[in-house]
Structure formats: C-alpha cells, structure tokens
Design a protein around this motif. Structure first.
Motif: not given
Length: 431
Positions: A35-38, A49-57, A43-45, A96-99
């Motif tokens: 569960e920890y690794e999942s 995958r850009g869930m934080f967008g491509g911009a930096a502060p 979180l890292r995927v 899909i595999e990484n989502m």
C-alpha cells in the motif's frame, strides 16, 4: 522426567511460535509496503504526468523561468524540435497502466498566493473526507516541494505539495484494510497457537518416550530390588542378634550389625524415593496444621542437636494450614533440620522459620557451618550426590535425603533452594 518433558515442550512450542510470529509479521509488512508503494507511485505518477502543470514558481530554478508572464526556454536546454515532441506527447493517449491513482480517493487542491482556491476530486469520492481542511493543514505545517506518506494505520492522508497545487490521497480505506489484515493475523495467531500447543505436546511425548520408558524401568528396578533385599537383610539382622558374642566373634558381629543397619537405611531411602516419584494424587491430601508439624519436629531434634553441641531456635507463625501429606511434611522438615545439625559448627544455632508471604508459605532452615561449594547449590538435591565424600560413609549418608526433600516439595507444588553466604547456609522452601 517432568522437567525433561517441560523443557522439550517449551523448546518446541517456542520455536514454532517464533516461526509463526515472524511469518505473520512478514505478511503485515508486505501488505503495508504494498500500500505504501502504491501511494508513493500514484503521487509521483501524478507529478510526472503533469498534474502539477508545466510551470514552476516565479524566480525558481524549475524547468521553466517566468518573466512578465512569458515562458522562455533556458538557454541550451530546449529547442523548437523538443517543443514539438513535447506537444506531440501531450496529444497522445494517457498511459492507463500508470494512472493507478484513480484506485484511491484523490484530490487536487489548487493554490493561489499560498491559499486554497479550488478542490478537484479525481474519482472514488466515497467518504466524508474534507480535502480542504487537509490542504490547509499541509499549508500550515509543511513547506512546498514536499512528498509525505504518513502512517497508513493511523493518519488520514498522504500528499504531494508543490508550489501551486497539493495532491492529497485519502488513506482511510487503506487504514481500514490494513487494520483488518492485522486483526485477521491476530485471530490466525491465536488459533494456530492452540494447534501448536497440541502438536508440541504430542511431539514431546513421542520424543521423550524412550527416556520415559528407561526412567520407569530404572524406578521399577530400584523398587523391586529394594523390596527383594529387605527380606534377606531382615534375616541377617535377626541372626546377628541371636549369635552369642564372645571375644573371638564380637568384632565380626558388630561389623555385621553396622553394615546391616547402613544397608537398611539405604533400602528405606530408595523405597521412599521410589514411592514419591510415582506421584501422589493431591486428592489424598488433607488440611494439616503445618505450624504444629514444624514445631513438633524441631522439639524432636533438640536432643540430637544437643549431642552435637548445637542449639535449635524455632520462629513459627501460628495457624498456618494447607492441604498436604502430614507424613511427607514431617519427613521434609526432619531432613532439613537433621542436615543443618550435621553441617553446623559447635556452639552455633540452627534457626527454623515458618511464615506466610503473600499467597505463599515459606519454610527456612538456617545454620552456621561450612558453606556449600559454589556450583553445588543444585547438585546437592540430586540422588546419591555427596558434597563431602570423606564424611558420608562414617555418618551412614547416601545422598538421598535432600533428593527426597526436593521430591516432597515438588509433589506439593513448591520449590526448594539452597544458598550460602560466608559461613551461613540457608535452605528455603516456598509452597
């Protein structure tokens, strides 16, 4: 024999229990790690995958610099071809595999100037989890660029905090699953422990069977031989008494009587020990006044002590009673007092104490004399063990008295021990 059975059982039971505990702990560790690794992967995927967008502060050292709202690639890092490839990759179908994060209750908290502006749910919203409250807690307690996977048993969420977004995974369902696994393993442990106890007992019986049979044969032989020797010995002793003494045979008759008496004591001791080793049903025990037994035995030995130049002092608490064999308690007390007298210096005192200590009865016999040799404290309770071999023959002692005393105490569910400090020796019985 009981000690052997107990030790073998404890070794088998302990080994199997350790193996079981290690196995169940490994099962829980594997479940936790999975569960920890999942969560970590999800979180890292999302970050990759850009869930934080491509911009930096602004003014940061991210992949892009922000200047007056226009994005410009760092010198030497991006080209137009790279931009086109990135554009193509963004148009491709999602991996899909990484989502796998969609298997969890996932939220994204969008931030503006360090404050939560919007909460986005990514599916599996089945609980009353308050993502906004969690996001505010994260903003208060942590700095950005932090990934934190909290305790999966106890804490409610884990998160990935970047400068403009926080991805939060609600792990309450994971905690429930892990706690359920823990409870199941505890139940399995209890059931298997009962099975292990039965198996260990059966295996112990099988392992100790040859030793038990040999011990039983030895005990039967001693008992049978002692019984068979009593009759000829009685004839020898009676015949020696009938022989007329004169100067020519007086010495021989005295030797016959002396050796016959020694053999009679040996046979009596062997028979007593054999009888005690067979065990006595505690249902045959009766309520006896142990205080009176100890006092009476002490008085009986005052004459013997006087002849040896020793005094006896008794400190007996009144009214101590418990279920026991009166004859065996008398034998126990007399053996300890007699032993103390024989090993005391002249003009010293043998102290006999009997008292209650919490839920136990304590009997102590203390004398001043040569101390027990270091390492012999347990050996002196073995049959035929004689610490002072030079004196035992002349005193008609065979090393059976303390063995008998120990067996009496064991049959009554107690313990006996001996210790010496300087010239003071103490025998202690706890029942």
């Amino acid at each position: 024999m009981k000690e052997l059975n107990k030790k073998v059982f404890m070794i088998l039971f302990g080994m199997l229990t350790v193996i079981l505990i290690v196995s169940l702990v490994i099962v829980n560790i594997i479940g936790y790690r999975r569960e920890y690794e999942s969560i970590s992967r999800n979180l890292r995927v999302m970050d990759d995958r850009g869930m934080f967008g491509g911009a930096a502060p602004p003014d940061s050292e991210g992949d892009m610099n922000f200047q007056n709202g226009n994005q410009e690639p760092k010198k030497g890092e991006f080209s137009e071809e790279a931009s086109e490839e990135a554009s193509k990759e963004s148009d491709e179908a999602p991996d899909i595999e990484n989502m796998m994060f969609m298997d969890h209750e996932v939220y994204t908290a969008e931030l503006t100037n360090g404050a939560v502006t919007r909460i986005i749910s990514h599916g599996n919203e089945e609980s009353d989890f308050n993502a906004e409250t969690a996001a505010n807690e994260i903003l208060t307690e942590y700095s950005n660029n932090t990934i934190r996977i909290k305790n999966l048993y106890r804490d409610g969420y884990s998160f990935n905090y970047r400068w403009d977004k926080i991805v939060i995974i609600n792990q309450s369902s994971i905690a429930s699953k892990l706690r359920k696994l823990l409870i199941e393993t505890i139940i399995i442990f209890i059931v298997l422990e009962a099975i292990i106890a039965v198996v260990a007992k059966l295996v112990t019986s099988w392992i100790t069977k040859p030793a038990r049979e040999a011990f039983d044969k030895q005990r039967e032989f001693i008992a049978d031989a002692s019984h068979e020797l009593k009759t000829p010995l009685a004839v020898i002793m009676a015949s020696s008494d009938e022989i007329t003494e004169d100067e020519s045979n007086k010495k021989y008759i005295e030797n016959i009587r002396y050796e016959s008496d020694r053999m009679n004591k040996l046979i009596s001791g062997l028979l007593d020990l054999s009888k005690l080793e067979e065990g006595v049903s505690q249902a045959e025990y009766k309520d006896e006044n142990l205080s009176k037994i100890v006092e009476k035995t002490s008085l009986v030995f005052e004459g013997v002590a006087y002849e040896s130049g020793v005094a006896i002092e008794s400190e007996v608490e009144d009214g101590i009673t418990f279920k026991c064999s009166k004859e065996e308690m008398e034998k126990l007390t007399s053996t300890l007092i007699d032993n103390a007298i024989k090993h005391s210096y002249k003009d010293t005192t043998v102290t006999v104490r009997l008292y209650r200590s919490k839920s136990s009865i304590v009997l102590k016999v203390i004398n001043k004399g040569d101390p027990i040799a270091e390492g012999d404290e347990e050996k002196i309770f073995e049959r035929f063990y004689r610490a002072d071999k030079s004196r035992t023959r002349s005193e008609n002692r065979y090393g059976l008295g303390l063995a008998i005393a120990k067996k009496i105490v064991t049959n009554h569910g107690g313990t006996i021990s001996a210790s010496s400090k300087d010239d003071t020796t103490e025998f202690k019985v706890i029942i």
